[in-house]
Motif scaffolding. Sequence first.
Motif, PDB file in Angstrom:
ATOM      1  N   VAL A 131      -6.640   9.240   4.686  1.00  0.00           N
ATOM      2  CA  VAL A 131      -7.587   8.355   3.866  1.00  0.00           C
ATOM      3  C   VAL A 131      -6.949   7.859   2.487  1.00  0.00           C
ATOM      4  O   VAL A 131      -6.767   8.937   1.798  1.00  0.00           O
ATOM      5  CB  VAL A 131      -8.917   8.855   3.854  1.00  0.00           C
ATOM      6  N   GLY A 132      -6.465   6.789   2.516  1.00  0.00           N
ATOM      7  CA  GLY A 132      -6.024   6.140   1.416  1.00  0.00           C
ATOM      8  C   GLY A 132      -6.914   5.115   0.724  1.00  0.00           C
ATOM      9  O   GLY A 132      -8.025   4.774   1.252  1.00  0.00           O
ATOM     10  N   LEU A 133      -6.665   4.957  -0.905  1.00  0.00           N
ATOM     11  CA  LEU A 133      -7.456   4.025  -1.529  1.00  0.00           C
ATOM     12  C   LEU A 133      -6.486   2.937  -2.128  1.00  0.00           C
ATOM     13  O   LEU A 133      -5.351   3.157  -2.925  1.00  0.00           O
ATOM     14  CB  LEU A 133      -7.952   4.502  -2.575  1.00  0.00           C
ATOM     15  N   GLY A 157      -5.041  14.992  -2.322  1.00  0.00           N
ATOM     16  CA  GLY A 157      -4.323  14.521  -1.218  1.00  0.00           C
ATOM     17  C   GLY A 157      -4.548  13.232  -0.578  1.00  0.00           C
ATOM     18  O   GLY A 157      -3.875  12.757   0.573  1.00  0.00           O
ATOM     19  N   HIS A 158      -5.138  12.238  -1.351  1.00  0.00           N
ATOM     20  CA  HIS A 158      -5.237  10.922  -1.153  1.00  0.00           C
ATOM     21  C   HIS A 158      -4.304   9.946  -1.706  1.00  0.00           C
ATOM     22  O   HIS A 158      -4.524   9.760  -2.787  1.00  0.00           O
ATOM     23  CB  HIS A 158      -6.842  10.538  -1.275  1.00  0.00           C
ATOM     24  N   PRO A 159      -3.520   9.300  -1.021  1.00  0.00           N
ATOM     25  CA  PRO A 159      -2.704   8.224  -1.474  1.00  0.00           C
ATOM     26  C   PRO A 159      -3.376   7.210  -2.168  1.00  0.00           C
ATOM     27  O   PRO A 159      -4.634   6.550  -1.688  1.00  0.00           O
ATOM     28  CB  PRO A 159      -2.225   7.584  -0.151  1.00  0.00           C
ATOM     29  N   VAL A 160      -2.950   6.715  -3.216  1.00  0.00           N
ATOM     30  CA  VAL A 160      -3.858   5.795  -3.903  1.00  0.00           C
ATOM     31  C   VAL A 160      -2.575   4.390  -4.243  1.00  0.00           C
ATOM     32  O   VAL A 160      -1.605   4.787  -4.805  1.00  0.00           O
ATOM     33  CB  VAL A 160      -4.327   6.028  -5.166  1.00  0.00           C
ATOM     34  N   VAL A 185       3.118   3.529   2.428  1.00  0.00           N
ATOM     35  CA  VAL A 185       2.105   4.768   2.327  1.00  0.00           C
ATOM     36  C   VAL A 185       1.790   5.326   3.428  1.00  0.00           C
ATOM     37  O   VAL A 185       1.152   4.568   4.217  1.00  0.00           O
ATOM     38  CB  VAL A 185       1.138   4.458   1.045  1.00  0.00           C
ATOM     39  N   GLU A 186       1.788   6.454   3.781  1.00  0.00           N
ATOM     40  CA  GLU A 186       1.316   7.162   4.853  1.00  0.00           C
ATOM     41  C   GLU A 186      -0.107   7.489   4.698  1.00  0.00           C
ATOM     42  O   GLU A 186      -0.592   8.478   4.552  1.00  0.00           O
ATOM     43  CB  GLU A 186       1.917   8.489   4.838  1.00  0.00           C
ATOM     44  N   ALA A 187      -0.856   6.495   5.254  1.00  0.00           N
ATOM     45  CA  ALA A 187      -2.331   6.330   5.307  1.00  0.00           C
ATOM     46  C   ALA A 187      -2.732   5.511   6.306  1.00  0.00           C
ATOM     47  O   ALA A 187      -2.220   4.197   6.400  1.00  0.00           O
ATOM     48  CB  ALA A 187      -3.178   6.032   4.053  1.00  0.00           C
ATOM     49  N   THR A 188      -3.573   6.031   7.501  1.00  0.00           N
ATOM     50  CA  THR A 188      -4.108   4.873   8.446  1.00  0.00           C
ATOM     51  C   THR A 188      -5.433   4.526   8.308  1.00  0.00           C
ATOM     52  O   THR A 188      -5.758   3.611   8.944  1.00  0.00           O
ATOM     53  CB  THR A 188      -4.006   5.851   9.744  1.00  0.00           C
ATOM     54  N   GLN A 189      -6.108   5.103   7.404  1.00  0.00           N
ATOM     55  CA  GLN A 189      -7.368   4.584   7.148  1.00  0.00           C
ATOM     56  C   GLN A 189      -7.696   4.276   5.607  1.00  0.00           C
ATOM     57  O   GLN A 189      -6.988   5.219   4.624  1.00  0.00           O
ATOM     58  CB  GLN A 189      -8.475   5.778   7.539  1.00  0.00           C
ATOM     59  N   ALA A 224      -4.235  -0.197  11.109  1.00  0.00           N
ATOM     60  CA  ALA A 224      -4.939   0.342   9.744  1.00  0.00           C
ATOM     61  C   ALA A 224      -6.317   0.113   9.900  1.00  0.00           C
ATOM     62  O   ALA A 224      -6.719  -1.002  10.467  1.00  0.00           O
ATOM     63  CB  ALA A 224      -4.412  -0.654   8.542  1.00  0.00           C
ATOM     64  N   THR A 225      -7.118   1.043   9.412  1.00  0.00           N
ATOM     65  CA  THR A 225      -8.686   0.940   9.555  1.00  0.00           C
ATOM     66  C   THR A 225      -9.182   1.102   8.116  1.00  0.00           C
ATOM     67  O   THR A 225      -8.621   1.805   7.118  1.00  0.00           O
ATOM     68  CB  THR A 225      -9.282   2.090  10.102  1.00  0.00           C
TER      69      THR A 225
END
Length: 326
Positions: A131-133, A157-160, A185-189, A224-225
Amino acid sequence: MNDTTPTWLVWIERALAVAALMVVGWVLLTESGGILHSHPAYAVLLAITVGGALTVGIWSLLSRRGRAGWRRAIRILGAVAGAGWIFLIAWLCPFSADEPALDAMRSNPLVAVEESSTLITFTPTGETSDVGLVFQPGARVDPRAYAAVLRPLAEAGHPVVIVKQPLGIAFLATNGYSLAVGSGVEATQWAIGGHSLGGTVAALEAEAVADGGESLMLANGTEATGLGLLLFASYPAGDMSDYSGSVLSISGSEDGLATPDSIMASVDDLPGTTSFVVIQGGNHAQFGSYGNQPGDGASQITDEEAQEQISEHALDWLTRLTPQDG
């Protein structure tokens, strides 16, 4: 028939040329950091302004005669347009970031910080959440100004990803979500957030993602979600009460721009499950680090206290997001 160009018009043109150069000089002297680290569109406008001012100034010195009628009318209209342009250039001057945001822009063993012409990314170096922002800054605010508030999310731990908006206007960066997803960036949500005007645009992006209007594929072939909407001293432009994602609205009790009354007025425009958090004593500018903002209320707590609370609430909300929220 040729006649001499009115002296008053020549001097107005020269005065405007000088004023344009002075405004550019003032902007560069006072806000050079914000210019260099924001989207390059404003720097391009400054260069155009200098070129135009020099051209007009030199031309007015060399020109001695002018044709009456429509040619003179064009010069008068040009002078009016030039005055408007100078005002616009001055108004677009960014609020440059200051400490502790500047210190938070440095990479360390926990977070890698990267900056391009359109994005700032905070990537956790250890275990990384899916989960990223993606975050939209407030109007004319240096995107680095939010580093101190958002970096704790990356440390957890959250990519921003912070979007650099053309001219510092969020409505010119409605592709912020797609830029973040496509940045590698490695985030799918994703949660989509923003401050002030940036939050209003973030709400539009969050709705588009939820409605399937902005379906994006990642490099690994998965989609991506969009999971939720994070509002910093902001509210949506219209009714999004049927939005299916999670929403957190954080505001300040002393905010003079996104006032408590305007935040309360937005309650019916947001889903009934929206969480509202008020930072008691906080104002509008404390959601970033860029100094005082005209029209804002006087804060009753320190910037450090306000930003610590904002980060804690945002992190708690982001950590609890799950695919079922989207």
